[in-house]
Enzyme design. Structure first.
Site, mmCIF file in Angstrom:
data_model
loop_
_atom_site.group_PDB
_atom_site.id
_atom_site.type_symbol
_atom_site.label_atom_id
_atom_site.label_comp_id
_atom_site.label_asym_id
_atom_site.label_seq_id
_atom_site.Cartn_x
_atom_site.Cartn_y
_atom_site.Cartn_z
ATOM 1 N N SER A 67 0.826 -1.211 0.000
ATOM 2 C CA SER A 67 0.000 0.000 0.000
ATOM 3 C C SER A 67 0.861 1.262 0.000
ATOM 4 O O SER A 67 2.007 1.260 0.485
ATOM 5 C CB SER A 67 -0.912 0.031 1.233
ATOM 6 O OG SER A 67 -1.743 -1.097 1.256
HETATM 7 N N1 SAM Z 1 -0.787 -4.678 4.161
HETATM 8 C C1 SAM Z 1 -0.114 -4.937 2.934
HETATM 9 C C2 SAM Z 1 1.267 -4.374 2.898
HETATM 10 O O1 SAM Z 1 1.670 -3.672 3.842
HETATM 11 O O2 SAM Z 1 1.991 -4.675 1.939
HETATM 12 C C3 SAM Z 1 -0.963 -4.482 1.764
HETATM 13 C C4 SAM Z 1 -1.219 -5.600 0.837
HETATM 14 S S1 SAM Z 1 -2.326 -5.492 -0.490
HETATM 15 C C5 SAM Z 1 -2.871 -3.844 -0.647
HETATM 16 C C6 SAM Z 1 -3.735 -6.396 0.143
HETATM 17 C C7 SAM Z 1 -3.485 -7.860 0.367
HETATM 18 O O3 SAM Z 1 -4.712 -8.453 0.814
HETATM 19 C C8 SAM Z 1 -3.061 -8.668 -0.853
HETATM 20 O O4 SAM Z 1 -1.813 -9.256 -0.605
HETATM 21 C C9 SAM Z 1 -4.156 -9.721 -0.999
HETATM 22 O O5 SAM Z 1 -3.686 -10.977 -1.452
HETATM 23 C C10 SAM Z 1 -4.699 -9.803 0.395
HETATM 24 N N2 SAM Z 1 -6.062 -10.346 0.531
HETATM 25 C C11 SAM Z 1 -7.157 -10.151 -0.254
HETATM 26 N N3 SAM Z 1 -8.214 -10.812 0.237
HETATM 27 C C12 SAM Z 1 -7.783 -11.439 1.368
HETATM 28 C C13 SAM Z 1 -8.416 -12.280 2.332
HETATM 29 N N4 SAM Z 1 -9.712 -12.618 2.271
HETATM 30 N N5 SAM Z 1 -7.685 -12.754 3.364
HETATM 31 C C14 SAM Z 1 -6.369 -12.432 3.472
HETATM 32 N N6 SAM Z 1 -5.716 -11.649 2.590
HETATM 33 C C15 SAM Z 1 -6.418 -11.154 1.560
#
Ligand code: SAM
Length: 223
Positions: A67
């Site tokens: 993000s």
């Molecule tokens: N917090 C992260 C960082 O600091 O890099 C941001 C990662 S990205 C914007 C959002 C993440 O949510 C992705 O890696 C995606 O695979 C994950 N995601 C989406 N749906 C999800 C779910 N139901 N459970 C866990 N992770 C999920």
């Protein structure tokens, strides 16, 4: 976590990033100080390291992103983390948000649905002296074993407030979650008011997140 002197060649870039966050309205000094400490370049793919302190989301593989720093700052500020708080993060991604929470003193529980991303995130987090617990799973159903949490942050955008996550908050706890369509979402700060899961909602700014895929998110085919 933070290397001193010549070894930390990104220090100046990180200071500039934190100054920009302050200029953009982030006022919680603890959040700014945590983001000054965490080396974001260790959470982005090596070819993108020269952009690690841009205020931008960057690709981390599997169609996902780390993000934007401003987004991390606003979500972290909204959580109001206190020392030793139990915080659940849905969407570990690169591990950067988890690192910021841990440096703030939280006990971090983080869930990522894509195993290869979690593997890389663990390598980065293990390189820091921080405490966290992680697993690969559908985070929309929370982590009952460790509930209730003081705060929950969802770093992907879903169609509605995941009710199971509200259930897994302590009374007074806060759930930070982007909710909306595929194209944009509004960041919501949900505060649990009672054991019967009443809550209030405060709307923050609009953002564009990757989709929250899972039982209480978008269907798998949308990923
Ligand atoms: N917090 C992260 C960082 O600091 O890099 C941001 C990662 S990205 C914007 C959002 C993440 O949510 C992705 O890696 C995606 O695979 C994950 N995601 C989406 N749906 C999800 C779910 N139901 N459970 C866990 N992770 C999920």
């Amino acid at each position: 976590m933070v290397k001193s002197g010549l070894l930390d060649k990104y220090r100046e870039a990180r200071e500039d990033m934190v100054r920009l966050l302050g200029d953009r309205g982030i006022s919680d000094e603890r959040v700014l100080s945590a983001m000054l400490k965490v080396e974001r370049h260790l959470f982005v793919p090596i070819p993108l390291r020269s952009h690690a302190y841009d205020d931008a989301a960057l690709p981390i593989g599997e169609g996902q992103t780390i993000s934007q720093p401003f987004t991390v700052a606003i979500m972290t500020e909204a959580l109001r983390v206190k020392d030793d708080d139990k915080i659940l993060e849905i969407g570990t991604g690169s591990g950067y948000q988890a690192a910021v929470l841990a440096v703030l003193g939280a006990r971090v529980f983080t869930i990522e649905r894509i195993p290869s991303l979690l593997k890389t995130a663990r390598q980065a987090l293990d390189g820091m002296n921080v405490r966290y617990v992680s697993k690969s799973s559908d985070g929309t159903i929370g982590w009952k074993e460790f509930a209730p949490f003081d705060g929950i942050v969802v770093t992907a955008g879903g169609p509605e407030i995941p009710k199971t996550l509200v259930e897994q908050l302590k009374v007074g706890g806060r759930l930070i979650v982007p909710v909306g369509s595929h194209d944009f979402q509004q960041l919501k700060v949900v505060t649990k008011k009672s054991e019967s899961n009443d809550y209030t909602v405060e709307d923050k700014s609009d953002f564009k997140f990757v989709p929250l895929i899972g039982r209480d998110g978008w269907p798998e085919t949308d990923g």
